[in-house]
Design a protein around this motif. Structure first.
Motif, mmCIF file in Angstrom:
data_model
loop_
_atom_site.group_PDB
_atom_site.id
_atom_site.type_symbol
_atom_site.label_atom_id
_atom_site.label_comp_id
_atom_site.label_asym_id
_atom_site.label_seq_id
_atom_site.Cartn_x
_atom_site.Cartn_y
_atom_site.Cartn_z
ATOM 1 N N ARG A 1 -5.101 -0.113 -7.689
ATOM 2 C CA ARG A 1 -6.246 -0.933 -8.092
ATOM 3 C C ARG A 1 -5.950 -1.688 -9.382
ATOM 4 N N ARG A 2 -5.363 -0.999 -10.351
ATOM 5 C CA ARG A 2 -5.068 -1.658 -11.625
ATOM 6 C C ARG A 2 -4.050 -2.780 -11.464
ATOM 7 N N LEU A 3 -3.040 -2.544 -10.663
ATOM 8 C CA LEU A 3 -2.035 -3.574 -10.425
ATOM 9 C C LEU A 3 -2.620 -4.764 -9.664
ATOM 10 N N THR A 4 -3.559 -4.482 -8.771
ATOM 11 C CA THR A 4 -4.199 -5.550 -8.006
ATOM 12 C C THR A 4 -5.118 -6.377 -8.895
ATOM 13 N N GLU A 5 -5.887 -5.704 -9.727
ATOM 14 C CA GLU A 5 -6.799 -6.416 -10.623
ATOM 15 C C GLU A 5 -6.053 -7.273 -11.637
ATOM 16 N N ALA A 6 -4.826 -6.886 -11.940
ATOM 17 C CA ALA A 6 -4.008 -7.623 -12.909
ATOM 18 C C ALA A 6 -3.070 -8.615 -12.236
ATOM 19 N N ALA A 7 -3.332 -8.956 -10.976
ATOM 20 C CA ALA A 7 -2.413 -9.810 -10.214
ATOM 21 C C ALA A 7 -2.185 -11.153 -10.884
ATOM 22 N N ASP A 8 -3.227 -11.769 -11.409
ATOM 23 C CA ASP A 8 -3.062 -13.083 -12.040
ATOM 24 C C ASP A 8 -2.166 -12.980 -13.270
ATOM 25 N N GLY B 1 0.814 -1.213 0.000
ATOM 26 C CA GLY B 1 0.000 0.000 0.000
ATOM 27 C C GLY B 1 0.840 1.252 0.000
ATOM 28 N N ASP B 2 1.970 1.213 -0.684
ATOM 29 C CA ASP B 2 2.898 2.346 -0.696
ATOM 30 C C ASP B 2 2.209 3.618 -1.181
ATOM 31 N N ALA B 3 2.487 4.719 -0.482
ATOM 32 C CA ALA B 3 1.855 6.000 -0.805
ATOM 33 C C ALA B 3 2.311 6.553 -2.150
ATOM 34 N N GLY B 4 3.401 6.025 -2.698
ATOM 35 C CA GLY B 4 3.873 6.496 -3.995
ATOM 36 C C GLY B 4 2.990 6.057 -5.143
ATOM 37 N N LEU B 5 2.147 5.073 -4.906
ATOM 38 C CA LEU B 5 1.189 4.630 -5.913
ATOM 39 C C LEU B 5 -0.136 5.354 -5.708
ATOM 40 N N THR B 6 -0.734 5.806 -6.790
ATOM 41 C CA THR B 6 -2.068 6.378 -6.678
ATOM 42 C C THR B 6 -3.064 5.250 -6.426
ATOM 43 N N ALA B 7 -4.217 5.608 -5.962
ATOM 44 C CA ALA B 7 -5.245 4.602 -5.698
ATOM 45 C C ALA B 7 -5.606 3.854 -6.984
ATOM 46 N N THR B 8 -5.631 4.586 -8.088
ATOM 47 C CA THR B 8 -5.966 3.960 -9.367
ATOM 48 C C THR B 8 -4.878 2.980 -9.804
#
Length: 341
Positions: free
Chosen positions: A278-285, A268-275
């Motif tokens: 989210r995109r990196l999480t949704e693309a985890a697979d 949850g690093d603050a250097g990443l925007t919420a968007t």
């Protein structure tokens, strides 16, 4: 296609001022496809069969040998253009290039009708010349190149490790029209790519400085990480939706590499925007398997290779017969003149 047959400089330098290479690796299919589309198909054998890809590739080899002055040369081959291990990881990998399904394979590649009969001729001519042609079952030419590069780097690891600059003799040069192989660039190991941006006489020398200038990444490994995030429609790799090349490079610059980006996502690093998170999480697979698809193998089952540059054809009679049958006289002559030097 007009190719140079000028004699190389007497001091051992290549014609562009660099000092040439110890090992020259050809991404053969990439080059003969370029030859096919770059040389008119009005170039034909006596029986009317187009031989533009054959002659174009031979002219490329003649020019490369003359200009790069390699000690050794390998024409690397796609024994499998769409390996099962990549398709299993990402089913869309090269799926748009499948011409038809065939049992026991991942599909037959779509190849222009006028190119298909030229490929066996290329195989025969390379064999008659004595130029090593090497593939590996279940792997692409990229993987053969990655494996031979890794072997050469390991073989020369006892050196001082000093970076090889643009005017130094390289340990390995890879000739390819496929940017995927930019991932092999490594100045300290003496590995660079020659990219034919405007034909083989206009090779772009890709080293780490060029990667930084053109793509904003620091190394070949960084290029592979960027390619994972960005994706590549030409290979059927989706990438992370919403993260293009510019954003991918910015993330890699901030976190060092793909592993660092994913660690920042998970923390949850603050250097990443919420968007972005989210995109990196949704693309985890996708991100869990994509590196295996994008990165070339360094351990493909490639046997020992007699890669010495031949000074004379291995089978002169066969070469003469092929030259006459397919009308390859001037192109074969250029290759033989280059090899004899």
């Amino acid at each position: 296609m007009t190719e140079s047959t000028d004699a190389p400089a007497s001091d051992g330098a290549a014609s562009d001022g660099t000092a040439g290479t110890d090992l020259l690796l050809l991404d053969t299919a990439s080059l003969y496809f370029r030859a096919f589309f770059g040389v008119p198909d009005s170039i034909k054998a006596p029986d009317g069969t187009p031989v533009n890809a054959v002659r174009g590739l031979l002219d490329m080899i003649a020019t490369l040998v003359t200009d790069r002055r390699p000690d050794r040369l390998v024409a690397c081959w796609d024994d499998d253009w769409r390996p099962a291990f990549r398709v299993e990881a990402i089913p869309s990998y090269k799926a748009h290039r499948v011409a038809r399904e065939e049992p026991g394979t991942t599909g037959v590649e779509e190849v222009p009708d006028k190119l298909t009969p030229q490929v066996p001729v290329i195989v025969e001519v390379l064999a008659a010349l004595g130029i090593a042609r090497v593939g590996a079952p279940g792997y692409e030419a990229d993987d053969v190149i990655g494996t031979l590069t890794a072997r050469e780097v390991a073989r020369t690891a006892e050196g001082d490790g000093a970076p090889v600059g643009p005017t130094d003799r390289a340990r390995v040069e890879v000739v390819t029209g496929d940017r995927d192989l930019f991932q092999l660039v490594d100045d300290a190991a003496g590995v660079r790519v020659l990219y034919p941006s405007k034909g083989v006489k206009h090779l772009e020398l890709v080293d780490q400085a060029r990667l930084a200038e053109r793509y904003g990444v620091r190394s070949g490994a960084g290029y592979a990480d960027m390619a994972v995030l960005r994706g590549d429609p030409s290979d059927g790799l989706p990438g992370v939706p919403g993260i293009g090349e510019k954003t991918a490079v910015a993330l890699l610059d901030r976190y060092g590499d793909l592993a660092g980006v994913l660690a920042a996502r998970d923390a949850g690093d603050a250097g990443l925007t919420a968007t972005q998170r989210r995109r990196l999480t949704e693309a985890a697979d996708y991100l869990a398997v994509a590196p295996k698809v994008v990165q070339v193998a360094r351990d493909a089952p490639v046997g020992d290779v007699d890669d010495a540059l031949p000074a004379a054809p291995a089978d002169p009679e066969a070469l003469d017969a092929l030259t006459e049958r397919w009308g390859l006289g001037s192109s074969v002559r250029r290759v033989l003149e280059a090899l004899s030097r």
